[in-house]
Scaffold this motif. Structure first.
Motif, PDB file in Angstrom:
ATOM      1  N   LEU A  99      25.796  31.434  93.603  1.00  0.00           N
ATOM      2  CA  LEU A  99      25.666  32.528  92.585  1.00  0.00           C
ATOM      3  C   LEU A  99      26.784  31.644  91.335  1.00  0.00           C
ATOM      4  O   LEU A  99      26.513  31.734  89.872  1.00  0.00           O
ATOM      5  N   PRO A 100      28.142  30.866  91.491  1.00  0.00           N
ATOM      6  CA  PRO A 100      29.595  30.586  91.063  1.00  0.00           C
ATOM      7  C   PRO A 100      28.405  29.426  90.631  1.00  0.00           C
ATOM      8  O   PRO A 100      29.112  28.661  89.568  1.00  0.00           O
ATOM      9  N   PHE A 101      27.793  28.940  91.562  1.00  0.00           N
ATOM     10  CA  PHE A 101      26.413  27.022  91.182  1.00  0.00           C
ATOM     11  C   PHE A 101      25.905  27.439  89.845  1.00  0.00           C
ATOM     12  O   PHE A 101      25.690  27.019  89.396  1.00  0.00           O
ATOM     13  N   GLY A 102      25.098  28.462  90.042  1.00  0.00           N
ATOM     14  CA  GLY A 102      24.165  28.948  89.441  1.00  0.00           C
ATOM     15  C   GLY A 102      24.396  28.911  87.426  1.00  0.00           C
ATOM     16  O   GLY A 102      24.569  29.379  86.232  1.00  0.00           O
ATOM     17  N   LEU A 103      26.147  30.044  87.022  1.00  0.00           N
ATOM     18  CA  LEU A 103      26.981  30.584  86.868  1.00  0.00           C
ATOM     19  C   LEU A 103      27.036  29.356  85.987  1.00  0.00           C
ATOM     20  O   LEU A 103      27.259  29.158  84.636  1.00  0.00           O
ATOM     21  N   HIS A 104      28.108  28.390  86.648  1.00  0.00           N
ATOM     22  CA  HIS A 104      28.430  27.214  85.806  1.00  0.00           C
ATOM     23  C   HIS A 104      27.292  26.151  85.577  1.00  0.00           C
ATOM     24  O   HIS A 104      27.773  25.667  84.007  1.00  0.00           O
ATOM     25  N   SER A 105      26.378  26.151  86.129  1.00  0.00           N
ATOM     26  CA  SER A 105      25.941  25.128  85.369  1.00  0.00           C
ATOM     27  C   SER A 105      24.697  25.316  84.827  1.00  0.00           C
ATOM     28  O   SER A 105      24.972  24.772  83.518  1.00  0.00           O
ATOM     29  N   GLY A 106      24.465  26.768  84.609  1.00  0.00           N
ATOM     30  CA  GLY A 106      23.825  27.042  83.267  1.00  0.00           C
ATOM     31  C   GLY A 106      24.980  26.988  82.651  1.00  0.00           C
ATOM     32  O   GLY A 106      24.231  26.761  80.857  1.00  0.00           O
ATOM     33  N   TYR A 141      32.199  33.835  93.979  1.00  0.00           N
ATOM     34  CA  TYR A 141      32.355  33.030  94.849  1.00  0.00           C
ATOM     35  C   TYR A 141      32.479  34.161  96.064  1.00  0.00           C
ATOM     36  O   TYR A 141      31.923  34.502  97.021  1.00  0.00           O
ATOM     37  N   VAL A 142      33.744  35.386  95.585  1.00  0.00           N
ATOM     38  CA  VAL A 142      34.227  35.736  96.613  1.00  0.00           C
ATOM     39  C   VAL A 142      33.057  37.071  96.846  1.00  0.00           C
ATOM     40  O   VAL A 142      33.696  37.447  97.938  1.00  0.00           O
ATOM     41  N   LYS A 143      32.796  37.443  96.127  1.00  0.00           N
ATOM     42  CA  LYS A 143      31.877  38.620  96.395  1.00  0.00           C
ATOM     43  C   LYS A 143      30.462  37.743  97.215  1.00  0.00           C
ATOM     44  O   LYS A 143      30.021  38.858  98.254  1.00  0.00           O
ATOM     45  N   THR A 144      30.210  36.542  97.196  1.00  0.00           N
ATOM     46  CA  THR A 144      29.063  36.661  97.136  1.00  0.00           C
ATOM     47  C   THR A 144      29.188  35.724  98.840  1.00  0.00           C
ATOM     48  O   THR A 144      28.345  35.390  99.648  1.00  0.00           O
ATOM     49  N   LYS A 145      30.373  35.293  98.920  1.00  0.00           N
ATOM     50  CA  LYS A 145      30.686  34.476  99.853  1.00  0.00           C
ATOM     51  C   LYS A 145      30.127  32.980 100.137  1.00  0.00           C
ATOM     52  O   LYS A 145      29.975  32.027 101.554  1.00  0.00           O
ATOM     53  N   ASN A 146      29.250  32.727  99.236  1.00  0.00           N
ATOM     54  CA  ASN A 146      28.557  31.106  99.031  1.00  0.00           C
ATOM     55  C   ASN A 146      28.808  30.568  97.493  1.00  0.00           C
ATOM     56  O   ASN A 146      29.141  31.741  96.707  1.00  0.00           O
ATOM     57  N   SER A 202      36.978  35.751 102.097  1.00  0.00           N
ATOM     58  CA  SER A 202      36.363  35.138 103.545  1.00  0.00           C
ATOM     59  C   SER A 202      37.011  33.697 104.522  1.00  0.00           C
ATOM     60  O   SER A 202      37.325  32.541 103.766  1.00  0.00           O
ATOM     61  N   SER A 203      37.686  34.029 105.306  1.00  0.00           N
ATOM     62  CA  SER A 203      38.254  32.217 106.274  1.00  0.00           C
ATOM     63  C   SER A 203      36.986  31.932 106.562  1.00  0.00           C
ATOM     64  O   SER A 203      37.216  31.339 107.929  1.00  0.00           O
ATOM     65  N   LYS A 204      35.954  32.952 106.910  1.00  0.00           N
ATOM     66  CA  LYS A 204      34.757  31.621 107.778  1.00  0.00           C
ATOM     67  C   LYS A 204      34.136  30.985 107.272  1.00  0.00           C
ATOM     68  O   LYS A 204      33.932  30.632 105.937  1.00  0.00           O
ATOM     69  N   PRO A 205      33.529  30.063 108.002  1.00  0.00           N
ATOM     70  CA  PRO A 205      32.749  28.505 107.438  1.00  0.00           C
ATOM     71  C   PRO A 205      32.121  28.706 106.243  1.00  0.00           C
ATOM     72  O   PRO A 205      31.170  30.234 106.854  1.00  0.00           O
ATOM     73  N   GLU A 222      32.264  21.172  91.064  1.00  0.00           N
ATOM     74  CA  GLU A 222      33.803  21.475  91.216  1.00  0.00           C
ATOM     75  C   GLU A 222      33.411  22.494  91.739  1.00  0.00           C
ATOM     76  O   GLU A 222      34.461  23.186  92.091  1.00  0.00           O
ATOM     77  N   GLU A 223      32.556  23.685  91.995  1.00  0.00           N
ATOM     78  CA  GLU A 223      32.337  24.530  93.478  1.00  0.00           C
ATOM     79  C   GLU A 223      32.390  24.373  94.001  1.00  0.00           C
ATOM     80  O   GLU A 223      33.476  25.649  95.381  1.00  0.00           O
ATOM     81  N   TYR A 224      31.835  23.897  94.979  1.00  0.00           N
ATOM     82  CA  TYR A 224      32.360  23.291  95.992  1.00  0.00           C
ATOM     83  C   TYR A 224      34.241  23.281  96.756  1.00  0.00           C
ATOM     84  O   TYR A 224      34.480  23.381  97.481  1.00  0.00           O
ATOM     85  N   LEU A 225      34.378  22.115  95.455  1.00  0.00           N
ATOM     86  CA  LEU A 225      36.021  21.375  95.534  1.00  0.00           C
ATOM     87  C   LEU A 225      37.091  22.859  95.139  1.00  0.00           C
ATOM     88  O   LEU A 225      37.727  23.093  96.017  1.00  0.00           O
ATOM     89  N   PHE A 226      37.310  23.932  94.132  1.00  0.00           N
ATOM     90  CA  PHE A 226      37.925  24.652  93.991  1.00  0.00           C
ATOM     91  C   PHE A 226      37.437  25.968  94.123  1.00  0.00           C
ATOM     92  O   PHE A 226      38.440  26.511  94.354  1.00  0.00           O
ATOM     93  N   ARG A 227      35.936  26.305  94.862  1.00  0.00           N
ATOM     94  CA  ARG A 227      35.542  27.655  95.307  1.00  0.00           C
ATOM     95  C   ARG A 227      35.568  27.919  96.687  1.00  0.00           C
ATOM     96  O   ARG A 227      36.219  28.122  98.229  1.00  0.00           O
ATOM     97  N   VAL A 228      34.501  26.786  97.070  1.00  0.00           N
ATOM     98  CA  VAL A 228      34.784  26.617  98.865  1.00  0.00           C
ATOM     99  C   VAL A 228      35.822  26.036  99.384  1.00  0.00           C
ATOM    100  O   VAL A 228      36.371  26.624 100.957  1.00  0.00           O
ATOM    101  N   VAL A 229      36.017  24.346  98.797  1.00  0.00           N
ATOM    102  CA  VAL A 229      37.670  24.383  99.870  1.00  0.00           C
ATOM    103  C   VAL A 229      38.453  25.203  99.173  1.00  0.00           C
ATOM    104  O   VAL A 229      39.363  25.626  99.978  1.00  0.00           O
ATOM    105  N   LEU A 230      39.226  25.007  98.167  1.00  0.00           N
ATOM    106  CA  LEU A 230      40.808  25.332  97.628  1.00  0.00           C
ATOM    107  C   LEU A 230      40.979  26.972  97.850  1.00  0.00           C
ATOM    108  O   LEU A 230      41.867  27.240  98.190  1.00  0.00           O
ATOM    109  N   LEU A 231      39.963  27.499  96.614  1.00  0.00           N
ATOM    110  CA  LEU A 231      39.959  28.622  97.180  1.00  0.00           C
ATOM    111  C   LEU A 231      40.253  29.455  98.925  1.00  0.00           C
ATOM    112  O   LEU A 231      40.831  30.005  98.688  1.00  0.00           O
TER     113      LEU A 231
END
Length: 206
Positions: A130-137, A122-127, A202-205, A63-72
């Motif tokens: 942090l959201p993955f840890g928050l979500h899974s915890g 995600y926006v702050k850390t650009k990876n 960020s627009s960077k990969p 979910e984090e990869y789909l909704f944050r890394v990709v979609l956001l």
């Protein structure tokens, strides 16, 4: 490379502790004020724990990869507006949960705020860490404690009976469908906004 790995582990640990401890404190607090009952259960095994752990990690990462890394990120690239990107991705994240049983308006609001919370991380850390840890915890704490989550029951350490009306504690949908969870997510969001300065997507990969 070592610094990158260390930074990723620390960010994941920070998110995991923030998410899991928030849920734990809420449960303990409500128990102390006689707003819920905790009954120890039998049959919670090490194997079941690892099953929950692997499932939680897989779902949270997907979910984090789909909704944050990709979609956001790519909404940000197209519209070049961090606020529109966060709101859009969070609405879509909430809509994606509509298929869950016992879904309510309160659950929609809760998931929407959850989406904003994860987007902020995600926006702050650009990876993703942090959201993955928050979500899974956040999720793992619920299933380990035996809370109903997203309309599904789990055999956890306890059987939890809530005493307040559905709108407050989520009812059949579970903790995430009530006002208590909404307040908890607002608390975490406020914490993230206080600790981190939010920057543009960020627009960077990654």
């Amino acid at each position: 490379m070592k610094e990158l790995i260390k930074d990723s582990v620390l960010r994941y640990a920070h998110g995991f502790l923030l998410g899991s401890l928030t849920v734990l404190v809420i449960v303990i607090g409500q128990y102390c004020f006689a707003l819920l009952d905790l009954t120890p259960t039998a049959g919670f095994t090490v194997g079941l724990f690892f099953t929950y752990l692997l499932k939680t990690l897989a779902v949270a990462f997907f979910e984090e990869y789909l909704f944050r890394v990709v979609l956001l990120k790519y909404i940000g690239i197209i519209f070049n507006n961090v606020y529109f990107s966060v709101l859009s991705a969070s609405i879509i994240f909430s809509i994606a949960h509509i298929g869950n049983e016992y879904y309510t308006i309160a659950a929609f609001i809760s998931h929407f705020l959850g989406g904003i919370m994860y987007c902020c991380a995600y926006v702050k850390t650009k990876n993703i860490w942090l959201p993955f840890g928050l979500h899974s915890g956040w999720n793992l704490a619920q299933v380990i404690l035996g809370m109903t989550m997203n309309g599904s029951d789990y055999r956890g350490l306890f059987k939890i009976d809530f005493y307040l009306r559905e709108i407050y504690q989520g009812g059949d949908y579970g903790f995430e469908g009530g006002i208590v969870a909404i307040v908890a997510r607002l608390f975490i969001l406020g914490y993230l906004l206080f600790v981190y300065k939010v920057k543009a997507v960020s627009s960077k990969p990654i």
